[in-house]
Design a protein around this motif. Sequence first.
Motif, mmCIF file in Angstrom:
data_model
loop_
_atom_site.group_PDB
_atom_site.id
_atom_site.type_symbol
_atom_site.label_atom_id
_atom_site.label_comp_id
_atom_site.label_asym_id
_atom_site.label_seq_id
_atom_site.Cartn_x
_atom_site.Cartn_y
_atom_site.Cartn_z
ATOM 1 N N THR A 60 109.190 73.123 -53.573
ATOM 2 C CA THR A 60 109.300 73.657 -54.585
ATOM 3 C C THR A 60 109.017 72.334 -56.098
ATOM 4 N N ASP A 61 108.996 72.779 -57.158
ATOM 5 C CA ASP A 61 108.828 71.947 -58.199
ATOM 6 C C ASP A 61 107.787 70.883 -58.116
ATOM 7 N N TYR A 62 106.478 71.325 -57.669
ATOM 8 C CA TYR A 62 105.521 70.185 -57.374
ATOM 9 C C TYR A 62 105.188 69.647 -58.837
ATOM 10 N N TYR A 70 107.573 66.229 -55.022
ATOM 11 C CA TYR A 70 108.124 67.757 -55.006
ATOM 12 C C TYR A 70 109.577 67.655 -54.533
ATOM 13 N N ALA A 96 106.123 86.201 -52.796
ATOM 14 C CA ALA A 96 104.597 85.493 -52.986
ATOM 15 C C ALA A 96 103.705 85.902 -52.216
ATOM 16 N N SER A 98 101.262 84.628 -49.336
ATOM 17 C CA SER A 98 101.112 83.397 -48.820
ATOM 18 C C SER A 98 100.275 83.239 -47.858
ATOM 19 N N ALA A 131 98.701 77.622 -54.507
ATOM 20 C CA ALA A 131 99.465 77.643 -56.042
ATOM 21 C C ALA A 131 100.233 76.689 -56.305
ATOM 22 N N THR A 133 103.351 76.302 -56.008
ATOM 23 C CA THR A 133 104.791 76.717 -56.710
ATOM 24 C C THR A 133 105.729 76.636 -55.793
ATOM 25 N N THR A 134 106.100 77.713 -54.846
ATOM 26 C CA THR A 134 107.079 77.268 -53.900
ATOM 27 C C THR A 134 106.569 77.575 -52.638
ATOM 28 N N ALA A 149 102.262 79.245 -50.507
ATOM 29 C CA ALA A 149 101.989 80.151 -51.682
ATOM 30 C C ALA A 149 100.580 80.073 -52.160
#
Length: 150
Positions: A60-62, A70, A96, A98, A131, A133-134, A149
Amino acid sequence: MEVTDRDELTVVGFAVRTTNAEEREPARAKLPALWQRAGAPGAFAHVPGRLDENLYAVLTDYESDHNGAYTQIVGIGVRTVPRLPEGMVAVRVPAAKSLRIEARGQLPQAIVEAWQQVWSHTESGAAPGRAFTTDLEVHHRDGADLYIAV
């Protein structure tokens, strides 16, 4: 690869910030130590409300795409967030749509090959696009499933 709906999940575990470039250089790689810590016997014995015996890796936190930084959290799924043991974090993995990719065979090579499929899909511009996102890896007795995602 198949498109599926992934349910929401809360993971408690250990986290590092890294890049794929760092992970290709053994002297700079952070993920092997993260996995060793999370996979140690009893690493999560003191965390209440465990959902199952799986280990989860949350990406996460890309910063941007698969070339940027990330955060990876490796831990366990929990029903509710407990008082966090020192050194652990909790992350909510939202539901999500996926891409699901199965990684079967010798680990960690099967995981590496599954991620190579993801990167090829991303770089080719194939639909659906990532995406960033996560994303989630679910590690179980038969191997692992990646949920990317879209």
